[in-house]
Enzyme design. Sequence first.
Site, PDB file in Angstrom:
ATOM      1  N   PRO A   2      40.216  47.608  45.553  1.00 15.00           N
ATOM      2  CA  PRO A   2      39.093  47.437  44.630  1.00 15.00           C
ATOM      3  C   PRO A   2      39.274  46.208  43.738  1.00 15.00           C
ATOM      4  O   PRO A   2      40.372  45.908  43.310  1.00 15.00           O
ATOM      5  CB  PRO A   2      39.110  48.705  43.793  1.00 15.00           C
ATOM      6  CG  PRO A   2      40.313  49.455  44.157  1.00 15.00           C
ATOM      7  CD  PRO A   2      40.946  48.835  45.340  1.00 15.00           C
ATOM      8  N   GLU A   3      38.190  45.528  43.457  1.00 16.05           N
ATOM      9  CA  GLU A   3      38.255  44.367  42.588  1.00 16.05           C
ATOM     10  C   GLU A   3      37.563  44.702  41.268  1.00 16.05           C
ATOM     11  O   GLU A   3      37.020  45.788  41.106  1.00 16.05           O
ATOM     12  CB  GLU A   3      37.608  43.175  43.293  1.00 16.05           C
ATOM     13  CG  GLU A   3      38.190  43.026  44.682  1.00 16.05           C
ATOM     14  CD  GLU A   3      38.135  41.622  45.258  1.00 16.05           C
ATOM     15  OE1 GLU A   3      37.944  40.672  44.505  1.00 16.05           O
ATOM     16  OE2 GLU A   3      38.305  41.500  46.480  1.00 16.05           O
ATOM     17  N   LYS A  55      41.314  45.680  36.352  1.00 17.23           N
ATOM     18  CA  LYS A  55      41.213  46.711  37.379  1.00 17.23           C
ATOM     19  C   LYS A  55      41.689  48.081  36.873  1.00 17.23           C
ATOM     20  O   LYS A  55      41.905  48.993  37.654  1.00 17.23           O
ATOM     21  CB  LYS A  55      42.008  46.299  38.612  1.00 17.23           C
ATOM     22  CG  LYS A  55      41.484  45.012  39.237  1.00 17.23           C
ATOM     23  CD  LYS A  55      42.233  44.730  40.502  1.00 17.23           C
ATOM     24  CE  LYS A  55      42.112  43.276  40.896  1.00 17.23           C
ATOM     25  NZ  LYS A  55      43.036  42.952  41.970  1.00 17.23           N
ATOM     26  N   ASN A 170      41.324  40.147  46.442  1.00 22.05           N
ATOM     27  CA  ASN A 170      41.494  39.285  47.598  1.00 22.05           C
ATOM     28  C   ASN A 170      40.186  38.732  48.171  1.00 22.05           C
ATOM     29  O   ASN A 170      40.157  37.625  48.697  1.00 22.05           O
ATOM     30  CB  ASN A 170      42.277  40.027  48.678  1.00 22.05           C
ATOM     31  CG  ASN A 170      43.199  39.104  49.420  1.00 22.05           C
ATOM     32  OD1 ASN A 170      43.751  38.173  48.827  1.00 22.05           O
ATOM     33  ND2 ASN A 170      43.341  39.323  50.703  1.00 22.05           N
ATOM     34  N   ARG A 265      49.028  37.901  51.067  1.00 23.25           N
ATOM     35  CA  ARG A 265      47.628  38.355  51.141  1.00 23.25           C
ATOM     36  C   ARG A 265      46.827  37.344  51.951  1.00 23.25           C
ATOM     37  O   ARG A 265      47.002  36.134  51.795  1.00 23.25           O
ATOM     38  CB  ARG A 265      47.024  38.457  49.726  1.00 23.25           C
ATOM     39  CG  ARG A 265      47.858  39.264  48.734  1.00 23.25           C
ATOM     40  CD  ARG A 265      47.898  40.736  49.051  1.00 23.25           C
ATOM     41  NE  ARG A 265      46.573  41.311  49.199  1.00 23.25           N
ATOM     42  CZ  ARG A 265      45.800  41.680  48.177  1.00 23.25           C
ATOM     43  NH1 ARG A 265      46.233  41.548  46.945  1.00 23.25           N
ATOM     44  NH2 ARG A 265      44.611  42.197  48.379  1.00 23.25           N
TER      45      ARG A 265
END
Length: 278
Positions: A2-3, A55, A170, A265
């Site tokens: 989740p962003e 977050k 990401n 990533r």
Amino acid sequence: MPEGDTIYRAAHTLDRALARRVVTRFDSVLPALTRIDEDVPIAGRTVQRVWSQGKHLLIEFSGDLVLRTHMRMNGSWHIYRPGERWQRSRHQARLVIETDAFVAVAFNVPVAEFYTARELVREPALRNLGPDLLSDPFDEDAALARLRARGPVEVGDALLDQRALAGIGNVYKSEVCFVCRTNPFTPVDRLSDDDLRTLVRTARRLLQANVAPGTDAGIVTYHPLRRTTGRADPEERLWVYGRVRRPCRRCRTPVERRKQGMNARSTYWCPVCQPEAK
Ligand SMILES: [Zn+2]
């Protein structure tokens, strides 16, 4: 993963469902939470508000108690009506907060902790956070200075560092660099202040575009139809993320992907639109 936009929306949805309501049941399988609940019961308290910081999702209860959760890779918050069938199995539920109108369930949440207000301000995970891209007002100069402080770190990696800016994950990392025509492997100290300011402003604009009211349907999931291109077609929602070897939407060159940074990533970029800095 989740962003910031997802957590912001989750907090907003939970706030609408729970705030100013009395908790009728609190349940958790996490020992650290049940210990507190046995000591100073959560049921009977009023949910004061739910909000996000980067977050982190925070739920404040009456009587000086705040619950912090962080979703990491797989966690999610769902909201149900009492008696409604859950969309995940019960053994994935880590904690349940019930009021007379709604049941909030956190599935697979790896981080969940109670704090008093005083303890919360000392929590390093929050204290070290950079400016939250979704907060208003937003301190752009502070964000710039914190990005600048990453020095030789590649900008793609610096954008993910929550101590520089809070909220980018990401997907946005790759999307923001593409929109700004910045090569994600450029060290921060090779970029001008104008470059960094453009990146910060773009990140903020893209995140904000995905938290417009009315975009959630009640159930909070962590794979929302996030979009950065402005197009609703699911095939056209993103510029480069997840599009390796597919044609760049600007120049038709195949999009590339490479692992980046300590956590390896995936980063996606167009080698023509985002050339390496000379
Ligand atoms: Zn291109």
